[in-house]
Scaffold this active site. Sequence first.
Site, mmCIF file in Angstrom:
data_model
loop_
_atom_site.group_PDB
_atom_site.id
_atom_site.type_symbol
_atom_site.label_atom_id
_atom_site.label_comp_id
_atom_site.label_asym_id
_atom_site.label_seq_id
_atom_site.Cartn_x
_atom_site.Cartn_y
_atom_site.Cartn_z
ATOM 1 N N ARG A 15 0.838 -1.201 0.000
ATOM 2 C CA ARG A 15 0.000 0.000 0.000
ATOM 3 C C ARG A 15 0.874 1.253 0.000
ATOM 4 O O ARG A 15 2.086 1.188 0.183
ATOM 5 C CB ARG A 15 -0.929 0.018 1.213
ATOM 6 C CG ARG A 15 -0.197 0.044 2.554
ATOM 7 C CD ARG A 15 -1.172 0.105 3.716
ATOM 8 N NE ARG A 15 -0.493 0.179 4.994
ATOM 9 C CZ ARG A 15 -1.097 0.430 6.148
ATOM 10 N NH1 ARG A 15 -2.407 0.616 6.182
ATOM 11 N NH2 ARG A 15 -0.411 0.495 7.267
ATOM 12 N N ASP A 60 8.017 -9.265 7.524
ATOM 13 C CA ASP A 60 7.890 -8.312 8.615
ATOM 14 C C ASP A 60 9.316 -7.940 9.004
ATOM 15 O O ASP A 60 10.072 -8.784 9.495
ATOM 16 C CB ASP A 60 7.150 -8.957 9.783
ATOM 17 C CG ASP A 60 6.992 -8.029 10.981
ATOM 18 O OD1 ASP A 60 7.690 -6.991 11.048
ATOM 19 O OD2 ASP A 60 6.190 -8.352 11.877
ATOM 20 N N ASN A 83 11.215 0.574 2.368
ATOM 21 C CA ASN A 83 10.079 1.490 2.443
ATOM 22 C C ASN A 83 9.201 1.261 3.671
ATOM 23 O O ASN A 83 8.558 2.203 4.151
ATOM 24 C CB ASN A 83 9.225 1.335 1.177
ATOM 25 C CG ASN A 83 7.856 1.954 1.348
ATOM 26 O OD1 ASN A 83 7.693 3.166 1.295
ATOM 27 N ND2 ASN A 83 6.850 1.111 1.589
ATOM 28 N N TYR A 148 8.070 9.646 15.839
ATOM 29 C CA TYR A 148 8.268 9.245 14.442
ATOM 30 C C TYR A 148 9.450 10.001 13.849
ATOM 31 O O TYR A 148 10.315 9.415 13.184
ATOM 32 C CB TYR A 148 7.000 9.524 13.638
ATOM 33 C CG TYR A 148 7.171 9.355 12.143
ATOM 34 C CD1 TYR A 148 7.172 8.089 11.563
ATOM 35 C CD2 TYR A 148 7.311 10.467 11.307
ATOM 36 C CE1 TYR A 148 7.325 7.924 10.199
ATOM 37 C CE2 TYR A 148 7.458 10.312 9.941
ATOM 38 C CZ TYR A 148 7.467 9.045 9.386
ATOM 39 O OH TYR A 148 7.615 8.893 8.027
ATOM 40 N N VAL A 181 2.862 12.965 2.248
ATOM 41 C CA VAL A 181 2.370 12.175 1.120
ATOM 42 C C VAL A 181 0.927 11.785 1.416
ATOM 43 O O VAL A 181 0.562 11.513 2.567
ATOM 44 C CB VAL A 181 3.239 10.927 0.894
ATOM 45 C CG1 VAL A 181 2.770 10.160 -0.338
ATOM 46 C CG2 VAL A 181 4.704 11.322 0.755
#
Length: 248
Positions: A15, A60, A83, A148, A181
């Site tokens: 995704r 994972d 990614n 983050y 994004v």
Amino acid sequence: MRIDGSVALVTGANRGIGRAITEALLKCGSTKVYAGARDPKTLEPLREHHGSRLVPVRLDVTDAVQVAEVVGQATDIDLLVNNAGAFEPTELTDQAIIEVARREMEVNYFGVLRMVRGFADTLGRRGGVIVNICSVAGLTNVPLQPTYSASKAAQNSLTQAARALLAAQAVSVYGVYPGPVDTDMTKDLPAEFEKTSPGDIAKAMLAGIEAGEEDIFPDAFSAAFGEQFHSSPKNAERQMAAIVAASA
């Protein structure tokens, strides 16, 4: 590097940016793309569309056993795209912030470290390429995303280390630093943060790799912010704080 004829592996390919990168690689001539996802069933639409050129793999990046299995399977890659990412909304005063920070670091830093370490020899034999999908939040902390941003700062530092340490093996390392994004991750960002489509990010990323740009700023927001950061990191910090204050 030319994308046409390459064999790639993309983590978090089911995704968002990862899916867009996977599709862009195949459109630009990659002969094979290993598409990694925690649940390979989510990759079925891509496999049905692209056929045997798309190889779904269970991956994972926080699971050392799964990483090792994929390293043993994808022995023909010359392009690794890290990614897969994790983001959980949190504030500095949240009781769960330590746990949130650990989960984000496990994916955004340790996951990338596992992949780089695992594929260093494979890519070294081919003079291959590593691409880390970083973030402008790793250059200057976005106070709305404190943990983050910290995990992406660690990823940026790892990108720089890998670039220096793997150069002797002729492995090129690229950092991609998008701004906001248009994905689920950014749905709650204030309007001041202009969002770019994942497809445009993927297209700009591949163009930057082929042009040999080590640090790729793939959208208008990140390009402007990158210039500000390189001119004055302190002013970039103040700029990000001002955007957050204005949206409060």
